[in-house]
Scaffold this motif. Structure first.
Motif, mmCIF file in Angstrom:
data_model
loop_
_atom_site.group_PDB
_atom_site.id
_atom_site.type_symbol
_atom_site.label_atom_id
_atom_site.label_comp_id
_atom_site.label_asym_id
_atom_site.label_seq_id
_atom_site.Cartn_x
_atom_site.Cartn_y
_atom_site.Cartn_z
ATOM 1 N N ALA A 14 -16.253 21.907 11.701
ATOM 2 C CA ALA A 14 -14.972 22.581 11.512
ATOM 3 C C ALA A 14 -14.148 21.832 10.478
ATOM 4 N N PRO A 15 -13.547 22.555 9.536
ATOM 5 C CA PRO A 15 -12.579 21.900 8.652
ATOM 6 C C PRO A 15 -11.343 21.525 9.458
ATOM 7 N N ASN A 16 -10.689 20.474 9.044
ATOM 8 C CA ASN A 16 -9.550 19.998 9.811
ATOM 9 C C ASN A 16 -8.488 19.466 8.859
ATOM 10 N N ALA A 17 -7.250 19.801 9.132
ATOM 11 C CA ALA A 17 -6.132 19.322 8.319
ATOM 12 C C ALA A 17 -5.062 18.754 9.242
ATOM 13 N N LEU A 18 -4.642 17.538 8.969
ATOM 14 C CA LEU A 18 -3.619 16.868 9.762
ATOM 15 C C LEU A 18 -2.528 16.346 8.834
ATOM 16 N N THR A 19 -1.297 16.533 9.237
ATOM 17 C CA THR A 19 -0.186 15.931 8.509
ATOM 18 C C THR A 19 0.180 14.621 9.195
ATOM 19 N N ILE A 20 0.053 13.535 8.459
ATOM 20 C CA ILE A 20 0.339 12.208 8.999
ATOM 21 C C ILE A 20 1.657 11.727 8.394
ATOM 22 N N GLU A 21 2.572 11.372 9.251
ATOM 23 C CA GLU A 21 3.887 10.935 8.793
ATOM 24 C C GLU A 21 3.966 9.411 8.787
ATOM 25 N N LEU A 22 4.702 8.890 7.804
ATOM 26 C CA LEU A 22 4.857 7.450 7.645
ATOM 27 C C LEU A 22 6.331 7.112 7.449
ATOM 28 N N ASP A 23 6.717 5.924 7.909
ATOM 29 C CA ASP A 23 8.075 5.416 7.721
ATOM 30 C C ASP A 23 8.007 4.012 7.139
ATOM 31 N N LEU A 62 0.838 -1.204 0.000
ATOM 32 C CA LEU A 62 0.000 0.000 0.000
ATOM 33 C C LEU A 62 0.870 1.251 0.000
ATOM 34 N N GLN A 63 0.496 2.204 -0.852
ATOM 35 C CA GLN A 63 1.181 3.482 -0.871
ATOM 36 C C GLN A 63 0.703 4.337 0.310
ATOM 37 N N PRO A 64 1.467 5.375 0.688
ATOM 38 C CA PRO A 64 1.142 6.134 1.901
ATOM 39 C C PRO A 64 -0.306 6.617 1.983
ATOM 40 N N ALA A 65 -0.822 7.245 0.930
ATOM 41 C CA ALA A 65 -2.189 7.775 0.990
ATOM 42 C C ALA A 65 -3.209 6.653 1.155
ATOM 43 N N ASP A 66 -2.976 5.525 0.476
ATOM 44 C CA ASP A 66 -3.903 4.401 0.584
ATOM 45 C C ASP A 66 -3.832 3.754 1.966
ATOM 46 N N LEU A 67 -2.638 3.717 2.541
ATOM 47 C CA LEU A 67 -2.499 3.143 3.874
ATOM 48 C C LEU A 67 -3.247 3.991 4.907
ATOM 49 N N VAL A 68 -3.180 5.313 4.756
ATOM 50 C CA VAL A 68 -3.895 6.190 5.687
ATOM 51 C C VAL A 68 -5.399 5.940 5.598
ATOM 52 N N ARG A 69 -5.921 5.794 4.388
ATOM 53 C CA ARG A 69 -7.353 5.518 4.231
ATOM 54 C C ARG A 69 -7.728 4.171 4.860
ATOM 55 N N ALA A 70 -6.897 3.176 4.635
ATOM 56 C CA ALA A 70 -7.175 1.863 5.216
ATOM 57 C C ALA A 70 -7.120 1.922 6.742
ATOM 58 N N PHE A 71 -6.206 2.733 7.263
ATOM 59 C CA PHE A 71 -6.104 2.887 8.715
ATOM 60 C C PHE A 71 -7.366 3.530 9.293
ATOM 61 N N TYR A 102 -1.238 -0.944 11.349
ATOM 62 C CA TYR A 102 -0.952 0.113 10.383
ATOM 63 C C TYR A 102 0.086 1.098 10.917
ATOM 64 N N LEU A 103 0.466 0.941 12.176
ATOM 65 C CA LEU A 103 1.401 1.856 12.820
ATOM 66 C C LEU A 103 2.783 1.226 12.945
ATOM 67 N N THR A 104 3.788 2.085 13.018
ATOM 68 C CA THR A 104 5.117 1.580 13.344
ATOM 69 C C THR A 104 5.098 1.040 14.770
ATOM 70 N N LYS A 105 6.077 0.232 15.095
ATOM 71 C CA LYS A 105 6.116 -0.336 16.444
ATOM 72 C C LYS A 105 6.195 0.764 17.499
ATOM 73 N N ALA A 106 6.962 1.810 17.222
ATOM 74 C CA ALA A 106 7.070 2.914 18.176
ATOM 75 C C ALA A 106 5.733 3.637 18.330
ATOM 76 N N ALA A 107 5.020 3.833 17.218
ATOM 77 C CA ALA A 107 3.733 4.525 17.279
ATOM 78 C C ALA A 107 2.683 3.676 17.986
ATOM 79 N N GLN A 108 2.754 2.362 17.819
ATOM 80 C CA GLN A 108 1.807 1.487 18.513
ATOM 81 C C GLN A 108 1.905 1.665 20.022
ATOM 82 N N ALA A 109 3.115 1.837 20.513
ATOM 83 C CA ALA A 109 3.314 1.964 21.953
ATOM 84 C C ALA A 109 2.770 3.286 22.489
ATOM 85 N N LYS A 110 2.740 4.314 21.647
ATOM 86 C CA LYS A 110 2.331 5.645 22.098
ATOM 87 C C LYS A 110 0.864 5.960 21.784
ATOM 88 N N TRP A 111 0.271 5.250 20.847
ATOM 89 C CA TRP A 111 -1.092 5.572 20.395
ATOM 90 C C TRP A 111 -2.093 5.362 21.529
#
Length: 585
Positions: free
Chosen positions: A138-147, A55-64, A81-90
């Protein structure tokens, strides 16, 4: 035993949802009984699949966003769908944000091992820790980072909490009603909540959790409970095996008063009736709460709706050409309100039908008169250039007339007009400071149980709680919620169809009449617009009554949202009329 604290209620309930969510569950037929046990897990969770490879980044975000809505096993479906580090913090249970079904995921930056996706959405609400829907726009914009992790894209900075589309929210959660009491403990009042729909076997326990935790934030101070603050659900509820749902409590509160015990049972049984058809067995540490009977159904309860619905003989009234007429046949009301002496602009009949409040404007100032239905009434001492249509508070008992009616003076001063000991009607202020942010008020309708107020301000719809300070004359409008702000932008009229349901008239040809929930649930009903001619100028509604509206073409009636509007018989209302129909309330 476990006492579930309110701040942890959302997390605990979600952790107990251990079956894959597939949609809203129907109320099951009566099944072999089981006790409702605090923390009932309901079985083991199925293995969670990994994201599709490549999955490409944009598609992975939608699937998440699709997967993270599933609360099973502490949102296990979203974690792969998260990195191991992100799983621990989510921390998914920290907040639930509901967005429009259509949203954008735009690649913002892509490098061999790092990418950014701009998620742009329209927020329409959130689910509070009290399991109540909180409307927002409210409109909302988030920047989601992927590794890159093991050759696959994974999210390293997920959105805060959980973001889910409205469709997913309606798949995962189901609406329910938790019942509390008005301050006088005369009327059962529904408090709308949303609970995880699966597994269905845990629904009764979740409802009882919400009941014991108390009213939602929006209804704090407006309702009360017969159950004590320390009431808790016993752990390890036993299966009775005879078809009853067991609710085994500890420390329920005042059990010495038979009247209070009956109210406790009424709250429990009425709340559970939304999620089960089984008989309800209410016990305190293994002993029946009431000696009257062991098991309860809604039909076994007294009627806790005193004064909240007009009687069948009260068919409604109409202001037309300065006179008040019977809605059924167009005959003028006896007395000065019907013979033209007052030149009435608008009016309201008390719920029991015996009293009338009228607004006239013989000169520069408007005049409010309150008195018997057909009697001459003095002008209330309330100076104002404009007064909104009055709205009545229900009586304290089935045999007493109402002694309180509200109006809004000059678009900003909310007044309650109270009958004093000597029979005169005296205006007293209502603290409406929380409404000042919304602009000029053009209409205010009290729910017939007296716990909520629907307000039209700046052509938008607001619902707030009516909070009466105990042992005081202080009354305030609190916790205002702006309902469907993107849809209801030209509201001209509103009335209460049920305790938690409103019928709203707008000047919009696209949505002339809609039915909305008092909490602003984004799923609402548009009435069939056939035969209506914009703009609609007036609306009235009441329990078990057809909705009546006035538009540019006349006066129309409809029994439900899917029906074609038909001409209201009995009275002739021509094109362009300023007539105002109204049911008691």
């Amino acid at each position: 035993m476990i006492r579930r604290s309110r701040p942890m209620l959302l997390l605990i309930a979600l952790l107990t949802a251990l079956a894959t969510v597939t949609g809203c569950a129907a109320i099951p037929d009566e099944t072999p009984a089981q006790g409702i046990a605090a923390g009932d897990a309901g079985g083991k969770a199925a293995p969670v699949p990994d994201p599709a490879p490549g999955l490409q980044p944009a598609d992975l975000v939608r699937a998440f966003l699709e997967a993270n809505a599933d609360p099973t096993s502490s949102y296990a479906a979203g974690r792969p769908y998260l990195t191991k580090a992100a799983q621990a913090k989510w921390q998914p249970a920290s907040s639930i944000t509901i967005i429009q079904n259509t949203y954008n995921t735009l690649p913002d930056q892509t490098k061999p091992d790092h990418a950014k996706v701009l998620l742009t959405t329209q927020i329409i609400g959130r689910l509070g820790a009290d399991y109540a829907f909180v409307p927002a726009s409210a409109p909302n914009a988030l920047t989601i980072e992927l590794d890159k992790q093991d050759g696959q894209w994974r999210i390293s900075s997920p959105p805060p909490g959980v973001y889910m589309t409205l469709d997913r929210f309606n798949e995962v959660y189901r609406q329910t009603r938790v019942y509390f009491l008005d301050p006088q403990k005369r009327v059962l009042v529904p408090d709308l909540r949303y609970i995880v729909a699966q597994p269905a076997s845990t629904l009764p326990g979740r409802v009882i959790d919400l009941l014991l935790a108390g009213p939602s934030d929006a209804m704090q101070g407006a309702v009360t409970s017969a159950l004590g603050r320390d009431a808790a659900l016993e752990t390890g509820g036993n299966e009775t095996g005879d078809g009853a749902v067991l609710v085994n409590l500890s420390r329920p509160g005042d059990t010495g008063s038979p009247g209070n015990v009956k109210l406790m049972i009424a709250q429990i049984v009425q709340s559970l009736a939304v999620v089960t058809n089984n008989r309800i067995r209410v016990e305190v540490e293994g002993t029946a709460l009431s000696p009257e009977r062991l098991d309860w159904r809604v039909g076994d309860l007294p009627a806790y709706d005193i004064g909240t619905s007009p009687g069948p003989d009260l068919t409604g009234l109409l202001v037309q050409d300065g006179r008040i007429k019977q809605l059924a046949d167009g005959k003028p009301l006896n007395g000065p309100a019907g013979n033209g002496s007052y030149v009435v602009q608008t009016a309201a009949q008390s719920i029991d039908g015996t009293e009338l409040a009228t607004v006239s404007k013989p000169g520069a100032n408007a005049e409010l008169r309150v008195g018997g239905l057909t009697q001459s009434a003095p002008v209330v001492d309330l100076t104002a250039t404009t007064l909104t249509r009055p709205t009545w508070v229900s009586a304290d008992s089935a045999t007493d007339p109402s002694n309180e009616v509200w109006t809004v003076a000059d678009g900003s001063r909310v007044a309650r007009v109270v009958k004093s000991a000597d029979g005169t009607w005296v205006a007293r202020p209502v603290n409406s400071n929380d409404l000042s942010q919304f602009g000029q008020i053009t209409d205010l309708r009290l729910s017939r149980d007296g716990t909520r107020a629907a307000v039209i301000a700046n052509s938008q719809l607001i619902v707030c709680a009516v909070v009466r300070t105990p042992n005081s004359d202080t009354v305030a409008l609190r916790s205002p919620r702006l309902l469907l702000p993107d849809t209801l932008t030209s509201v001209v009229g509103v009335d209460w169809l049920l305790q938690d349901q409103l019928v709203v008239a707008t000047s919009s040809p696209a949505s002339p009449v809609v039915q909305v929930a008092a909490d602003g649930d984004p799923v609402f009903n548009r009435y069939n617009a056939a035969n209506l001619t914009a703009p609609v100028t007036a609306v009235t509604a009441a329990p078990s009554r057809p909705v009546i509206v006035v538009d540019a073409g006349g006066m129309w009636t409809s029994s439900d949202s899917g029906s074609v509007w038909r001409v209201q018989g009995g009275v002739n209302v021509g094109r362009g009329s300023s007539a105002v129909p109204f049911y008691p309330g």
